[in-house]
Design a protein around this motif. Structure first.
Motif, PDB file in Angstrom:
ATOM      1  N   LEU A 154       0.827  -1.232   0.065  1.00  0.00           N
ATOM      2  CA  LEU A 154      -0.078  -0.041  -0.015  1.00  0.00           C
ATOM      3  C   LEU A 154       0.824   1.242   0.033  1.00  0.00           C
ATOM      4  O   LEU A 154       0.339   2.402  -0.241  1.00  0.00           O
ATOM      5  CB  LEU A 154      -0.993  -0.177   1.235  1.00  0.00           C
ATOM      6  CG  LEU A 154      -1.953  -1.215   1.322  1.00  0.00           C
ATOM      7  CD1 LEU A 154      -2.763  -1.120   2.658  1.00  0.00           C
ATOM      8  CD2 LEU A 154      -2.856  -1.227  -0.008  1.00  0.00           C
ATOM      9  N   ASN A 155       2.046   1.196   0.219  1.00  0.00           N
ATOM     10  CA  ASN A 155       3.019   2.392   0.440  1.00  0.00           C
ATOM     11  C   ASN A 155       3.356   3.042  -1.045  1.00  0.00           C
ATOM     12  O   ASN A 155       3.494   2.293  -1.996  1.00  0.00           O
ATOM     13  CB  ASN A 155       4.312   2.096   1.089  1.00  0.00           C
ATOM     14  CG  ASN A 155       5.006   2.941   1.383  1.00  0.00           C
ATOM     15  OD1 ASN A 155       6.274   3.317   0.827  1.00  0.00           O
ATOM     16  ND2 ASN A 155       4.684   4.132   2.565  1.00  0.00           N
ATOM     17  N   GLN A 156       3.560   4.335  -1.016  1.00  0.00           N
ATOM     18  CA  GLN A 156       4.136   4.847  -2.244  1.00  0.00           C
ATOM     19  C   GLN A 156       5.154   5.250  -2.487  1.00  0.00           C
ATOM     20  O   GLN A 156       5.788   5.777  -3.205  1.00  0.00           O
ATOM     21  CB  GLN A 156       3.013   5.961  -2.399  1.00  0.00           C
ATOM     22  CG  GLN A 156       1.625   5.997  -2.573  1.00  0.00           C
ATOM     23  CD  GLN A 156       0.618   7.149  -2.634  1.00  0.00           C
ATOM     24  OE1 GLN A 156       0.970   8.182  -1.992  1.00  0.00           O
ATOM     25  NE2 GLN A 156      -0.256   7.167  -3.780  1.00  0.00           N
ATOM     26  N   GLN A 157       6.312   4.918  -1.447  1.00  0.00           N
ATOM     27  CA  GLN A 157       7.534   5.173  -1.446  1.00  0.00           C
ATOM     28  C   GLN A 157       8.409   3.927  -1.110  1.00  0.00           C
ATOM     29  O   GLN A 157       9.187   3.992  -0.557  1.00  0.00           O
ATOM     30  CB  GLN A 157       7.781   6.094  -0.150  1.00  0.00           C
ATOM     31  CG  GLN A 157       6.969   7.367  -0.224  1.00  0.00           C
ATOM     32  CD  GLN A 157       6.567   7.949   1.196  1.00  0.00           C
ATOM     33  OE1 GLN A 157       5.714   7.282   1.794  1.00  0.00           O
ATOM     34  NE2 GLN A 157       7.079   9.073   1.484  1.00  0.00           N
ATOM     35  N   GLN A 158       8.183   3.102  -2.193  1.00  0.00           N
ATOM     36  CA  GLN A 158       8.680   1.588  -2.057  1.00  0.00           C
ATOM     37  C   GLN A 158      10.039   1.642  -2.218  1.00  0.00           C
ATOM     38  O   GLN A 158      11.042   0.692  -1.806  1.00  0.00           O
ATOM     39  CB  GLN A 158       8.030   0.723  -2.806  1.00  0.00           C
ATOM     40  CG  GLN A 158       6.530   0.476  -2.483  1.00  0.00           C
ATOM     41  CD  GLN A 158       5.880  -0.427  -3.377  1.00  0.00           C
ATOM     42  OE1 GLN A 158       6.432  -1.057  -4.287  1.00  0.00           O
ATOM     43  NE2 GLN A 158       4.621  -0.919  -3.030  1.00  0.00           N
ATOM     44  N   ARG A 159      10.890   2.550  -3.018  1.00  0.00           N
ATOM     45  CA  ARG A 159      12.066   2.686  -3.452  1.00  0.00           C
ATOM     46  C   ARG A 159      12.774   3.743  -2.764  1.00  0.00           C
ATOM     47  O   ARG A 159      14.214   3.759  -2.940  1.00  0.00           O
ATOM     48  CB  ARG A 159      12.320   2.792  -4.851  1.00  0.00           C
ATOM     49  CG  ARG A 159      11.698   1.595  -5.764  1.00  0.00           C
ATOM     50  CD  ARG A 159      11.600   2.013  -7.251  1.00  0.00           C
ATOM     51  NE  ARG A 159      13.294   1.921  -7.559  1.00  0.00           N
ATOM     52  CZ  ARG A 159      14.082   0.823  -7.832  1.00  0.00           C
ATOM     53  NH1 ARG A 159      13.249  -0.508  -7.667  1.00  0.00           N
ATOM     54  NH2 ARG A 159      15.308   0.578  -7.963  1.00  0.00           N
ATOM     55  N   LEU A 197       5.368   9.074   5.587  1.00  0.00           N
ATOM     56  CA  LEU A 197       4.900   7.940   4.588  1.00  0.00           C
ATOM     57  C   LEU A 197       3.602   8.166   4.224  1.00  0.00           C
ATOM     58  O   LEU A 197       2.661   8.590   5.156  1.00  0.00           O
ATOM     59  CB  LEU A 197       4.864   6.562   5.499  1.00  0.00           C
ATOM     60  CG  LEU A 197       6.384   6.069   6.213  1.00  0.00           C
ATOM     61  CD1 LEU A 197       5.920   5.189   7.230  1.00  0.00           C
ATOM     62  CD2 LEU A 197       7.138   5.687   5.076  1.00  0.00           C
ATOM     63  N   SER A 198       3.454   7.856   2.922  1.00  0.00           N
ATOM     64  CA  SER A 198       2.014   8.213   2.381  1.00  0.00           C
ATOM     65  C   SER A 198       1.778   6.781   1.710  1.00  0.00           C
ATOM     66  O   SER A 198       2.448   6.120   1.322  1.00  0.00           O
ATOM     67  CB  SER A 198       2.180   9.109   1.053  1.00  0.00           C
ATOM     68  OG  SER A 198       3.178   8.743   0.148  1.00  0.00           O
ATOM     69  N   PHE A 199       0.217   6.498   1.592  1.00  0.00           N
ATOM     70  CA  PHE A 199      -0.316   5.243   1.235  1.00  0.00           C
ATOM     71  C   PHE A 199      -1.377   5.348   0.155  1.00  0.00           C
ATOM     72  O   PHE A 199      -1.887   6.547  -0.107  1.00  0.00           O
ATOM     73  CB  PHE A 199      -0.672   4.555   2.491  1.00  0.00           C
ATOM     74  CG  PHE A 199       0.298   4.114   3.318  1.00  0.00           C
ATOM     75  CD1 PHE A 199       0.950   3.053   3.234  1.00  0.00           C
ATOM     76  CD2 PHE A 199       0.398   5.191   4.438  1.00  0.00           C
ATOM     77  CE1 PHE A 199       1.859   2.784   4.197  1.00  0.00           C
ATOM     78  CE2 PHE A 199       1.256   4.818   5.556  1.00  0.00           C
ATOM     79  CZ  PHE A 199       2.031   3.576   5.606  1.00  0.00           C
ATOM     80  N   ARG A 200      -1.550   4.571  -0.595  1.00  0.00           N
ATOM     81  CA  ARG A 200      -2.296   4.691  -1.798  1.00  0.00           C
ATOM     82  C   ARG A 200      -3.695   4.723  -1.492  1.00  0.00           C
ATOM     83  O   ARG A 200      -4.721   5.479  -2.153  1.00  0.00           O
ATOM     84  CB  ARG A 200      -2.197   3.293  -2.580  1.00  0.00           C
ATOM     85  CG  ARG A 200      -0.671   3.138  -3.231  1.00  0.00           C
ATOM     86  CD  ARG A 200      -0.647   1.768  -3.884  1.00  0.00           C
ATOM     87  NE  ARG A 200       0.544   1.209  -4.048  1.00  0.00           N
ATOM     88  CZ  ARG A 200       1.479   1.798  -5.030  1.00  0.00           C
ATOM     89  NH1 ARG A 200       0.745   2.891  -5.588  1.00  0.00           N
ATOM     90  NH2 ARG A 200       2.565   1.389  -5.166  1.00  0.00           N
TER      91      ARG A 200
END
Length: 312
Positions: free
Chosen positions: A66-71, A85-88
């Protein structure tokens, strides 16, 4: 870059396969290292195991999806105010408990500093890596390859570059005409010294009639009954056994490397500069080199060279 800690896999030799061989060992070494986090610039927030529990991607795969900062790195999602942290999408009721566990795990992190991130070797108290430590780690029973003469290569009192060269000889990897042709280079296979047979490692350094005259300098001195072995490794092993009859074991052990280094220099002189020395000059060059390695000083005094030979 494959990640922040290593380069990408090497796909061709670039003239030598040494780096490719080293690079292949990286996954094994990386698995025995731990991350000491500093400023978080090189540490992947999700992928790296920068927390004692392991990587967050492995611990919380449902939150990771669900996270938008996977890299992103740790530095990119951390600020003095906390985690950014930001999520979809918003979390469902049944997901709240997992999110709570996720943030509780992050509480172990007390904030970064200005020190760079680094890898530490797990099996050392101070996290320092050494080749010796890695060897003990991956070879716990201290077993050696059967018949591999490593002491004659790495323990001999010769320049380090010559030890590396001797190691390549033992691996049959020196770039003779034969090995160059194996790489697709069109060349004449003739030996640069005798011009009679194909220039293989075993021929050039063991069986060439020119090289044999350098061997005779030392063999005849001790009146040995010597039959040249078929391979470099066999030569080193047998030569080492003869060290017991020598008056000076350490000097005796450097003789093969001295002969091979002198042979290689003469071969390259003929190959690259189209020049050559007489066999008498080759013998003198070999003896002077041997004397220099024994005494660590350059002298063109034939008597002093003979004295060193007499001590064998």
């Amino acid at each position: 870059m494959e990640d922040h800690w290593s380069t990408s896999m090497v796909t061709n030799t670039y003239g030598t396969s040494l780096w490719r061989t080293i690079r292949k060992l990286w996954p094994k070494l990386r698995g025995n290292c731990k991350i000491k986090i500093g400023n978080g610039v090189k540490v992947s927030f999700w992928e790296d195991s920068w927390l004692e529990q392991g990587s967050l991607k492995t611990l919380f795969p449902d939150v990771f999806i669900l996270n938008q900062q996977q890299r992103d790195t740790v530095a990119e999602v951390w600020s003095n105010q906390g985690w950014n942290l930001s999520f979809r999408r918003p979390f469902n009721d049944w997901e709240i408990q997992r999110v709570v566990e996720f943030y509780r795990t992050l509480e172990h992190f007390r904030g970064g500093n200005t020190v760079q991130d680094r890898l530490e070797w797990k099996d050392h108290k101070q996290g320092r890596f050494s080749v010796k430590g890695a060897y003990k780690k991956f070879n716990p029973f201290n077993s050696q390859i059967n018949g591999w003469p490593w002491k004659m290569i790495w323990k001999a009192k010769i320049p380090y570059k010559v030890s590396c060269f001797t190691w390549l000889l033992a691996k049959q990897a020196v770039l003779t005409q034969e090995n160059l042709m194996k790489r697709g280079i069109q060349l004449s296979p003739r030996c640069f010294l005798c011009g009679e047979k194909a220039e293989t490692v075993t021929h050039l350094f063991l069986h060439c009639r020119i090289t044999n005259q350098l061997w005779d300098l030392f063999i005849n001195k001790k009146e040995l009954k010597w039959v040249m072995p078929r391979r470099v490794t066999q030569t080193l092993k047998i030569w080492s056994s003869y060290a017991n009859i020598s008056g000076h074991r350490e000097r005796w052990k450097i003789i093969p490397a001295c002969i091979w280094w002198s042979t290689w220099k003469e071969r390259n002189l003929r190959c690259h500069q189209n020049k050559s020395n007489t066999i008498q000059k080759m013998k003198m060059n070999c003896l002077v080199l041997f004397h220099f390695w024994c005494k660590q000083e350059y002298m063109e005094d034939l008597e002093s060279v003979v004295n060193v030979l007499g001590s064998l």
